[in-house]
Design a protein around this motif. Structure first.
Motif, short mmCIF file in Angstrom:
data_model
loop_
_atom_site.label_atom_id
_atom_site.label_comp_id
_atom_site.label_asym_id
_atom_site.label_seq_id
_atom_site.Cartn_x
_atom_site.Cartn_y
_atom_site.Cartn_z
N GLU A 160 43.12 37.09 31.92
CA GLU A 160 42.91 38.31 31.89
C GLU A 160 42.78 38.60 30.50
O GLU A 160 43.65 38.47 29.49
CB GLU A 160 44.20 39.00 32.42
CG GLU A 160 44.39 38.88 33.91
CD GLU A 160 45.01 39.83 34.62
OE1 GLU A 160 45.53 40.83 33.92
OE2 GLU A 160 45.54 39.81 35.71
N SER A 205 27.35 46.77 41.00
CA SER A 205 28.43 47.05 41.88
C SER A 205 28.48 48.40 42.33
O SER A 205 28.02 49.46 41.60
CB SER A 205 29.68 47.03 40.78
OG SER A 205 31.08 46.89 41.51
N TYR A 213 37.70 52.25 41.55
CA TYR A 213 37.75 50.87 41.25
C TYR A 213 37.01 49.92 41.92
O TYR A 213 36.77 50.32 43.35
CB TYR A 213 39.21 50.18 41.47
CG TYR A 213 40.36 51.15 40.85
CD1 TYR A 213 40.64 50.64 39.30
CD2 TYR A 213 40.92 51.89 41.23
CE1 TYR A 213 41.47 51.20 38.67
CE2 TYR A 213 41.79 52.81 40.26
CZ TYR A 213 42.19 52.24 38.94
OH TYR A 213 43.22 52.98 38.34
N THR A 215 35.21 45.48 42.51
CA THR A 215 35.57 44.22 41.96
C THR A 215 34.10 43.52 42.12
O THR A 215 33.52 43.72 43.27
CB THR A 215 36.50 43.29 42.80
OG1 THR A 215 37.68 44.06 42.56
CG2 THR A 215 36.48 41.93 42.22
N TYR A 217 31.69 39.90 41.60
CA TYR A 217 31.65 38.44 41.55
C TYR A 217 30.21 37.85 41.43
O TYR A 217 29.20 38.54 41.67
CB TYR A 217 32.27 37.79 42.95
CG TYR A 217 33.36 38.24 43.43
CD1 TYR A 217 34.50 37.45 43.31
CD2 TYR A 217 33.60 39.49 44.39
CE1 TYR A 217 35.77 37.90 43.65
CE2 TYR A 217 34.79 39.90 44.89
CZ TYR A 217 35.87 39.32 44.34
OH TYR A 217 36.94 39.63 44.92
N VAL A 245 38.60 38.85 34.85
CA VAL A 245 39.91 38.51 35.18
C VAL A 245 39.83 37.29 35.73
O VAL A 245 40.91 36.45 36.13
CB VAL A 245 40.28 39.46 36.64
CG1 VAL A 245 40.64 40.88 35.91
CG2 VAL A 245 39.36 39.53 37.67
N GLN A 246 38.48 36.30 35.75
CA GLN A 246 38.56 35.24 36.31
C GLN A 246 37.32 34.39 35.93
O GLN A 246 36.39 35.01 36.18
CB GLN A 246 38.69 34.99 37.71
CG GLN A 246 39.19 33.35 38.35
CD GLN A 246 39.39 33.59 39.71
OE1 GLN A 246 39.00 34.30 40.59
NE2 GLN A 246 40.26 32.80 40.07
N ARG A 253 34.86 36.45 38.09
CA ARG A 253 35.09 37.81 38.88
C ARG A 253 35.39 38.62 37.92
O ARG A 253 36.10 38.50 36.73
CB ARG A 253 36.37 37.52 39.52
CG ARG A 253 36.60 38.58 40.67
CD ARG A 253 37.99 38.63 41.51
NE ARG A 253 39.13 39.12 40.57
CZ ARG A 253 40.42 38.98 41.09
NH1 ARG A 253 40.80 38.29 42.11
NH2 ARG A 253 41.27 39.34 39.93
N PHE A 254 35.21 40.01 38.15
CA PHE A 254 35.25 41.08 37.18
C PHE A 254 35.95 42.31 37.94
O PHE A 254 35.48 42.61 38.98
CB PHE A 254 33.78 41.78 36.61
CG PHE A 254 33.00 40.41 36.21
CD1 PHE A 254 33.15 40.02 34.68
CD2 PHE A 254 32.05 39.89 36.84
CE1 PHE A 254 32.59 39.01 34.23
CE2 PHE A 254 31.30 39.11 36.36
CZ PHE A 254 31.32 38.32 35.15
N ASP A 255 36.89 43.04 37.07
CA ASP A 255 37.16 44.24 37.70
C ASP A 255 36.61 45.36 37.08
O ASP A 255 36.40 45.38 35.71
CB ASP A 255 38.72 44.36 37.46
CG ASP A 255 39.60 43.60 38.63
OD1 ASP A 255 38.77 43.06 39.64
OD2 ASP A 255 40.58 43.31 38.40
N LYS A 257 36.56 49.85 36.59
CA LYS A 257 37.17 50.83 36.39
C LYS A 257 36.40 52.24 35.96
O LYS A 257 36.17 52.02 34.84
CB LYS A 257 38.74 50.77 36.04
CG LYS A 257 39.44 52.04 36.04
CD LYS A 257 40.78 51.90 35.06
CE LYS A 257 41.62 53.22 35.15
NZ LYS A 257 42.88 53.11 34.46
#
Length: 282
Positions: A160, A205, A213, A215, A217, A245-246, A253-255, A257
């Motif tokens: 993270e 996205s 929010y 996510t 990939y 985040v990964q 992977r992305f978050d 906001k």
């Protein structure tokens, strides 16, 4: 045809350097071999009943500290000769395994030979801290502070990190905008000037009304031979905070906001670059 002095000198330097490396590597293996042999001798004599008295505490402490120092120094010298090369898919050689595990084996055998059956608390107070130290030294010898590379494997590791948004030209130069509305990902796999593979992609996205929010990939198939350094830049849609985040050799992977919840259906577009840490200098 004979080579001139200027032509032969680099080759001679390389040969001399390799010869020195071989000599040092042989010395390390010889020292560890003697340490293991000492441990075997102590264990055999201890189990055979040849030792009828325990070492004085000062002598036992000196033996334990010197043995641990020799084992640790052998690993340090070996790693100087054969450094990690994780970015190229490096896997550990038999020499790495021998030095890493052989030094620990020698310490355990010396401990058994000097202190078996270990009924005195003072023996544990001497050996246990040194064995714990050796455990961390061995871990660092194999992974160089990156546990995801332990035993030559690229493990799933969640990282993270807050990311700094890049200049859109640095990533956008290698990617194109999504040309059709129904296209949500566009991925390019290229080989850069240093010979390392890199992946450049554009992702979209979706956000529904009231959603804040999401996510995203992206997959890398076939997987990259390293865990890449990821760089991202938002190129479209409402303002959003993006977190990686990964990061894996086979995807990321992305978050996302949004600054405020979406008022209607909308999309956030991001460009990314997945490159070798060696290429990015990280």
């Amino acid at each position: 045809m004979s080579l001139s002095a200027s032509e032969s000198w680099p080759a001679l330097q390389h040969t001399a350097k390799w010869s020195r490396s071989q000599t040092l590597a042989s010395a390390v293996l010889a020292v560890l071999g003697l340490l293991v042999l000492l441990g075997v001798l102590l264990v055999v004599r201890r189990l055979g009943g040849a030792f009828t008295a325990d070492l004085p505490r000062s002598a036992l402490l000196l033996t334990a500290v010197v043995s641990t120092a020799i084992a640790g120094s052998a690993r340090v010298v070996w790693r100087q000769i054969f450094p990690h090369q994780f970015e190229t898919g490096y896997s550990f050689s038999w020499g790495d395994q021998l030095v890493g595990w052989g030094s620990s084996l020698a310490l355990v055998m010396i401990m058994v030979g000097c202190s078996f059956p270990g009924e005195k608390l003072s023996d544990w107070l001497i050996w246990l801290p040194l064995l714990v130290i050796d455990l961390f030294w061995r871990q660092d010898f194999f992974d160089d502070g990156h546990p995801e590379y332990q035993a030559g494997l690229y493990l799933d590791d969640v990282v993270e990190t807050e990311i700094d948004l890049l200049d859109s030209q640095s990533v956008g130069a290698a990617t194109n905008s999504l040309e059709q509305p129904e296209c949500t990902q566009q991925i390019f796999r290229v080989r850069e000037a240093d010979g390392q593979e890199a992946i450049y992609a554009t992702l979209q996205s979706e956000f529904q009304a009231g959603q804040r929010y999401a996510t995203a990939y992206v997959g890398f198939c076939p997987p990259l031979p390293f865990r890449p350094a990821i760089e991202v830049d938002q190129t479209g849609g409402p303002a959003a905070d993006i977190k990686i985040v990964q990061t894996l050799s086979h995807g990321a992977r992305f978050d996302l906001k949004l600054a405020i919840a979406a008022e209607c259906s909308t999309q956030v577009t991001i460009d990314l670059a997945a490159r070798s840490p060696k290429s990015t200098g990280s």
